[in-house]
Scaffold this motif. Structure first.
Motif, PDB file in Angstrom:
ATOM      1  N   ALA A 277     -30.381   3.180 -55.203  1.00 26.50           N
ATOM      2  CA  ALA A 277     -30.948   4.442 -54.688  1.00 26.50           C
ATOM      3  C   ALA A 277     -31.187   5.432 -55.830  1.00 26.50           C
ATOM      4  N   LEU A 278     -30.240   5.498 -56.766  1.00 27.88           N
ATOM      5  CA  LEU A 278     -30.404   6.427 -57.895  1.00 27.88           C
ATOM      6  C   LEU A 278     -31.580   5.992 -58.773  1.00 27.88           C
ATOM      7  N   SER A 279     -31.669   4.683 -59.045  1.00 22.45           N
ATOM      8  CA  SER A 279     -32.762   4.175 -59.886  1.00 22.45           C
ATOM      9  C   SER A 279     -34.113   4.478 -59.251  1.00 22.45           C
ATOM     10  N   GLU A 280     -34.188   4.294 -57.912  1.00 24.45           N
ATOM     11  CA  GLU A 280     -35.458   4.577 -57.215  1.00 24.45           C
ATOM     12  C   GLU A 280     -35.782   6.060 -57.303  1.00 24.45           C
ATOM     13  N   ALA A 281     -34.768   6.902 -57.072  1.00 22.92           N
ATOM     14  CA  ALA A 281     -35.004   8.356 -57.093  1.00 22.92           C
ATOM     15  C   ALA A 281     -35.416   8.824 -58.483  1.00 22.92           C
ATOM     16  N   MET A 282     -34.973   8.108 -59.501  1.00 23.78           N
ATOM     17  CA  MET A 282     -35.331   8.478 -60.875  1.00 23.78           C
ATOM     18  C   MET A 282     -36.626   7.805 -61.321  1.00 23.78           C
ATOM     19  N   GLY A 283     -37.204   7.032 -60.432  1.00 24.47           N
ATOM     20  CA  GLY A 283     -38.468   6.369 -60.764  1.00 24.47           C
ATOM     21  C   GLY A 283     -38.302   5.224 -61.746  1.00 24.47           C
ATOM     22  N   LEU A 284     -37.117   4.602 -61.748  1.00 25.07           N
ATOM     23  CA  LEU A 284     -36.857   3.524 -62.707  1.00 25.07           C
ATOM     24  C   LEU A 284     -37.223   2.154 -62.147  1.00 25.07           C
ATOM     25  N   VAL A 285     -37.447   2.084 -60.822  1.00 27.75           N
ATOM     26  CA  VAL A 285     -37.894   0.809 -60.246  1.00 27.75           C
ATOM     27  C   VAL A 285     -39.179   1.054 -59.471  1.00 27.75           C
ATOM     28  N   GLY A 286     -40.020   0.046 -59.417  1.00 29.41           N
ATOM     29  CA  GLY A 286     -41.323   0.205 -58.785  1.00 29.41           C
ATOM     30  C   GLY A 286     -41.256   0.298 -57.291  1.00 29.41           C
TER      31      GLY A 286
END
Ligand code: NDP
Length: 286
Positions: A277-286
């Motif tokens: 969830a954090l990675s998605e919110a930071m735009g780190l995963v597509g």
């Protein structure tokens, strides 16, 4: 998991200044949803002059706790009813937990780091080089000392903060430690087990170079970076090229969130869910 509702949080806050769109909201709320906890984690912009009123409001509204970002981490202390061990030594609180009628200040910055590090190694007895002496480095150094680090060599650009932290480690925590002024490229001493960037060098710029003689890196060393964006800093990429195992600042941030949820609910949340969830919110995963 309806039975959890008797102790789960209804509301947890995050008091920040200038942090609209805080990605940790998505991380904590993902844990609440995954574990079917009927809680909400709410980011609130609070100016320094409003902190006392905000804490009073959260107290009477029955919030289970809240996180704090700078500059509130220090100024909140006199507004609380007590401090955890490391928060008292560090002199900063980033996580407040309601225990009965009392609001207790904890510091999960260093604890989150320690949890990430211990996935790879136990710092007990280890020789550690720590760059930095600001808030993050201070939290990391105190937790490492409490965990029984063998020796901590502090390396910082400004001597004042370096010697101030050294005093805490040696006088208060009886940890073996030294300070070295950071001038030019630092060469790691023989026998270094763990290398940590506790500075903001590399934040938001993957090309920025930490002044370190990378020829002094050894494959058996563990190299960590508190910088969470980008997670693969130049330091970590260079360390991986030598063969070192690495710990990134994103996992430290996730573990802080894990600890917060544990403190507020008593439940050990799924770190993988929170990381995603954090990675998605930071735009780190597509
Ligand atoms: P501070 O401002 O308190 O400290 C900054 C530190 O970086 C100081 O030691 C400072 O040295 C050093 N520094 C900054 N720029 C340079 C430079 N160009 N050359 C040498 N030293 C430099 O910041 P924080 O400690 O609060 O934050 C540091 C980093 O940690 C940030 O990137 C922050 O995002 C990250 N962080 C990560 C967390 C996580 O969970 N992953 C949690 C908290 C923070 P000096 O004393 O000489 O000024």
């Amino acid at each position: 998991m309806a039975s959890l509702s008797s102790f789960c949080p209804d509301l947890v806050g995050c008091l920040s200044q200038g942090a609209a769109g805080n990605p940790t909201v998505a991380m904590v709320e993902a844990a609440f949803r995954h574990h079917e906890l009927p809680g909400r984690y709410i980011n609130m912009e609070v100016a320094p002059s409003g902190l006392a009123d905000a804490v009073k409001g959260l107290r009477v509204a029955g919030f289970r706790g809240f996180n704090l970002s700078m500059p509130h981490k220090v100024t909140v202390i006199p507004l609380l009813d007590g401090l955890g061990e490391s928060a008292a030594v560090i002199g900063a609180v980033n996580c407040v937990v309601r225990r009965g009628d009392r609001l207790i200040g904890e510091n999960t910055d260093g604890k989150g780091f320690l949890r990430s590090l211990t996935d790879l190694t136990n710092p007990r007895g280890k020789n550690i080089v720590l760059f930095g002496a600001g808030g993050a480095a201070r939290a990391v150094a105190v937790e490492l000392a409490l965990a029984g680090a063998g020796h901590i060599l502090l390396v910082n650009r400004s001597p004042e903060r370096g010697y101030d932290l050294l005093k805490v480690l040696v006088d208060q925590l009886k940890c073996s430690a030294d300070f070295q002024l950071w001038e030019g490229d630092f060469s790691l001493p023989e026998g270094t087990d763990i290398v940590i960037n506790g500075t903001s060098i590399g934040l938001y710029d993957e090309t920025v170079r930490l002044p370190l003689d990378t020829k002094s890196l050894r494959a058996e060393q563990i190299v960590a970076d508190v910088v969470f964006s980008p997670p693969r800093t130049r330091l970590l990429r260079e360390a991986q090229a030598v063969g070192c195992r690495t710990v990134d600042g994103l996992s430290m941030l996730v573990n802080q969130g894990v600890l917060g949820v544990e403190y507020w609910t008593g439940l050990l949340p799924d770190a993988g869910i929170m990381h995603r969830a954090l990675s998605e919110a930071m735009g780190l995963v597509g």
